[in-house]
Design a protein around this motif. Structure first.
Motif, PDB file in Angstrom:
ATOM      1  N   THR A  48      -7.587 -13.512   3.682  1.00  0.00           N
ATOM      2  CA  THR A  48      -8.026 -12.160   2.916  1.00  0.00           C
ATOM      3  C   THR A  48      -7.988 -10.798   3.239  1.00  0.00           C
ATOM      4  O   THR A  48      -8.799 -10.538   4.273  1.00  0.00           O
ATOM      5  N   LYS A  49      -7.620  -9.449   2.881  1.00  0.00           N
ATOM      6  CA  LYS A  49      -7.684  -8.648   3.477  1.00  0.00           C
ATOM      7  C   LYS A  49      -8.146  -7.394   2.524  1.00  0.00           C
ATOM      8  O   LYS A  49      -8.902  -6.881   3.079  1.00  0.00           O
ATOM      9  N   SER A  78       4.579  -9.048   3.856  1.00  0.00           N
ATOM     10  CA  SER A  78       3.792  -9.716   4.267  1.00  0.00           C
ATOM     11  C   SER A  78       2.086 -10.385   3.101  1.00  0.00           C
ATOM     12  O   SER A  78       1.609 -11.822   3.979  1.00  0.00           O
ATOM     13  N   SER A  79       2.420  -9.952   2.406  1.00  0.00           N
ATOM     14  CA  SER A  79       1.066 -10.070   1.608  1.00  0.00           C
ATOM     15  C   SER A  79       1.579 -10.825   0.172  1.00  0.00           C
ATOM     16  O   SER A  79       2.507 -10.760  -0.559  1.00  0.00           O
TER      17      SER A  79
HETATM   18  C1  LIG Z   1      -5.415  -8.911   7.996  1.00  0.00           C
HETATM   19  C2  LIG Z   1      -4.719  -8.077   8.978  1.00  0.00           C
HETATM   20  C3  LIG Z   1      -4.267  -8.411  10.686  1.00  0.00           C
HETATM   21  C4  LIG Z   1      -3.593  -6.648   8.385  1.00  0.00           C
HETATM   22  O1  LIG Z   1      -3.420  -6.095   9.957  1.00  0.00           O
HETATM   23  P1  LIG Z   1      -3.024  -4.897   8.924  1.00  0.00           P
HETATM   24  O2  LIG Z   1      -2.887  -4.003  10.185  1.00  0.00           O
HETATM   25  O3  LIG Z   1      -3.757  -4.230   7.858  1.00  0.00           O
HETATM   26  O4  LIG Z   1      -1.388  -5.233   8.490  1.00  0.00           O
HETATM   27  P2  LIG Z   1      -0.237  -3.942   7.280  1.00  0.00           P
HETATM   28  O5  LIG Z   1      -1.126  -2.616   7.396  1.00  0.00           O
HETATM   29  O6  LIG Z   1       1.224  -3.913   8.463  1.00  0.00           O
HETATM   30  O7  LIG Z   1      -1.019  -4.293   5.997  1.00  0.00           O
HETATM   31  C5  LIG Z   1      -0.134  -5.954   5.671  1.00  0.00           C
HETATM   32  C6  LIG Z   1      -0.210  -5.988   4.589  1.00  0.00           C
HETATM   33  O8  LIG Z   1      -1.387  -5.818   3.581  1.00  0.00           O
HETATM   34  C7  LIG Z   1      -0.896  -4.413   2.375  1.00  0.00           C
HETATM   35  N1  LIG Z   1      -2.600  -4.478   2.797  1.00  0.00           N
HETATM   36  C8  LIG Z   1      -2.883  -3.351   4.169  1.00  0.00           C
HETATM   37  N2  LIG Z   1      -3.952  -3.245   4.227  1.00  0.00           N
HETATM   38  C9  LIG Z   1      -4.232  -3.115   2.086  1.00  0.00           C
HETATM   39  C10 LIG Z   1      -5.498  -2.509   0.970  1.00  0.00           C
HETATM   40  N3  LIG Z   1      -6.525  -1.759   1.623  1.00  0.00           N
HETATM   41  N4  LIG Z   1      -4.890  -2.517   0.213  1.00  0.00           N
HETATM   42  C11 LIG Z   1      -4.051  -3.277  -0.776  1.00  0.00           C
HETATM   43  N5  LIG Z   1      -2.604  -3.279   0.321  1.00  0.00           N
HETATM   44  C12 LIG Z   1      -3.244  -3.767   1.955  1.00  0.00           C
HETATM   45  C13 LIG Z   1      -0.334  -3.830   3.434  1.00  0.00           C
HETATM   46  O9  LIG Z   1       0.962  -2.951   2.488  1.00  0.00           O
HETATM   47  C14 LIG Z   1       1.068  -5.250   3.827  1.00  0.00           C
HETATM   48  O10 LIG Z   1       1.565  -6.060   3.055  1.00  0.00           O
HETATM   49  P3  LIG Z   1       3.257  -5.878   2.699  1.00  0.00           P
HETATM   50  O11 LIG Z   1       3.846  -7.085   4.117  1.00  0.00           O
HETATM   51  O12 LIG Z   1       3.060  -6.938   2.088  1.00  0.00           O
HETATM   52  O13 LIG Z   1       3.669  -4.636   2.259  1.00  0.00           O
HETATM   53  C15 LIG Z   1      -5.642  -7.869   9.644  1.00  0.00           C
HETATM   54  O14 LIG Z   1      -6.004  -6.241   8.756  1.00  0.00           O
HETATM   55  C16 LIG Z   1      -7.175  -8.531   9.940  1.00  0.00           C
HETATM   56  O15 LIG Z   1      -7.213  -9.263  11.133  1.00  0.00           O
HETATM   57  N6  LIG Z   1      -7.715  -8.249   8.694  1.00  0.00           N
HETATM   58  C17 LIG Z   1      -9.419  -9.251   8.933  1.00  0.00           C
HETATM   59  C18 LIG Z   1      -8.639 -10.155   7.918  1.00  0.00           C
HETATM   60  C19 LIG Z   1     -10.099 -11.427   7.898  1.00  0.00           C
HETATM   61  O16 LIG Z   1     -10.452 -11.711   9.045  1.00  0.00           O
HETATM   62  N7  LIG Z   1     -10.420 -11.243   6.983  1.00  0.00           N
HETATM   63  C20 LIG Z   1     -11.505 -12.815   6.022  1.00  0.00           C
HETATM   64  C21 LIG Z   1     -11.437 -14.100   6.993  1.00  0.00           C
HETATM   65  S1  LIG Z   1      -9.829 -14.821   5.956  1.00  0.00           S
END
Ligand SMILES: CC(C)(COP(=O)(O)OP(=O)(O)OC[C@H]1O[C@@H](n2cnc3c(N)ncnc32)[C@H](O)[C@@H]1OP(=O)(O)O)[C@@H](O)C(=O)NCCC(=O)NCCS
Length: 130
Positions: A48-49, A78-79
């Motif tokens: 979950t992001k 990736s989403s």
């Molecule tokens: C998930 C994670 C690897 C993403 O890293 P990141 O550097 O933000 O990655 P990116 O910027 O490349 O974004 C990845 C995707 O998410 C989307 N995204 C990231 N932040 C977003 C936001 N705030 N709103 C909407 N979409 C978002 C991007 O658009 C991208 O989508 P796409 O690949 O389909 O175009 C990182 O933030 C993380 O590890 N977070 C912790 C996750 C977690 O532990 N969750 C709870 C447990 S399940």
């Protein structure tokens, strides 16, 4: 929207007000979104992001049966963007809506990885394709 999962509100799910504890409901929603995304993206490393505004519209009480609905909104690189609605199974009264849930597919290095999916797939079709 498909309502796959039903839950029965038990005493341990209640807040001090005697109604469904919001944290419990969010846990169920997060798990439902994760299951949906893992099945669709065929990647167990899906996390979950982001969750948008959460709107508690009504409550549920002990003994109520609720159902959790998830619908895909957008397949990204990736989403996977989902929407969620939870409602009372018997009355159809809406309990909560979550407009946007962003799930991200990760590679072995923990970084986002392209999932290659563009539309909903059904497991039964994957099995008959083999
Ligand atoms: C998930 C994670 C690897 C993403 O890293 P990141 O550097 O933000 O990655 P990116 O910027 O490349 O974004 C990845 C995707 O998410 C989307 N995204 C990231 N932040 C977003 C936001 N705030 N709103 C909407 N979409 C978002 C991007 O658009 C991208 O989508 P796409 O690949 O389909 O175009 C990182 O933030 C993380 O590890 N977070 C912790 C996750 C977690 O532990 N969750 C709870 C447990 S399940």
């Amino acid at each position: 929207m498909n309502f796959h999962t039903r839950k029965w509100i038990k005493p341990e799910d209640l807040n001090p007000n005697g109604t469904l504890f919001g944290g419990r409901l969010l846990e169920w929603i997060d798990e439902e979104a994760a299951l949906y995304a893992i099945i669709q993206l065929e990647n167990q490393r899906t996390v979950t992001k982001y969750m948008s505004e959460i709107n508690f519209k009504s409550s549920a009480k002990k003994g109520d049966i609720i159902e959790i609905g998830i619908a895909p909104k957008k397949f990204g690189n990736s989403s996977l963007t989902l929407a969620c609605e939870v409602r009372n199974k018997m009355t159809r009264e809406v309990i909560i809506t979550v407009d946007t849930i962003i799930m991200v597919s990760l590679g072995d290095n923990g970084k986002p990885i392209a999932h290659g999916k563009t539309k909903i797939e059904y497991v039964k079709d994957r099995l008959t394709d083999e």
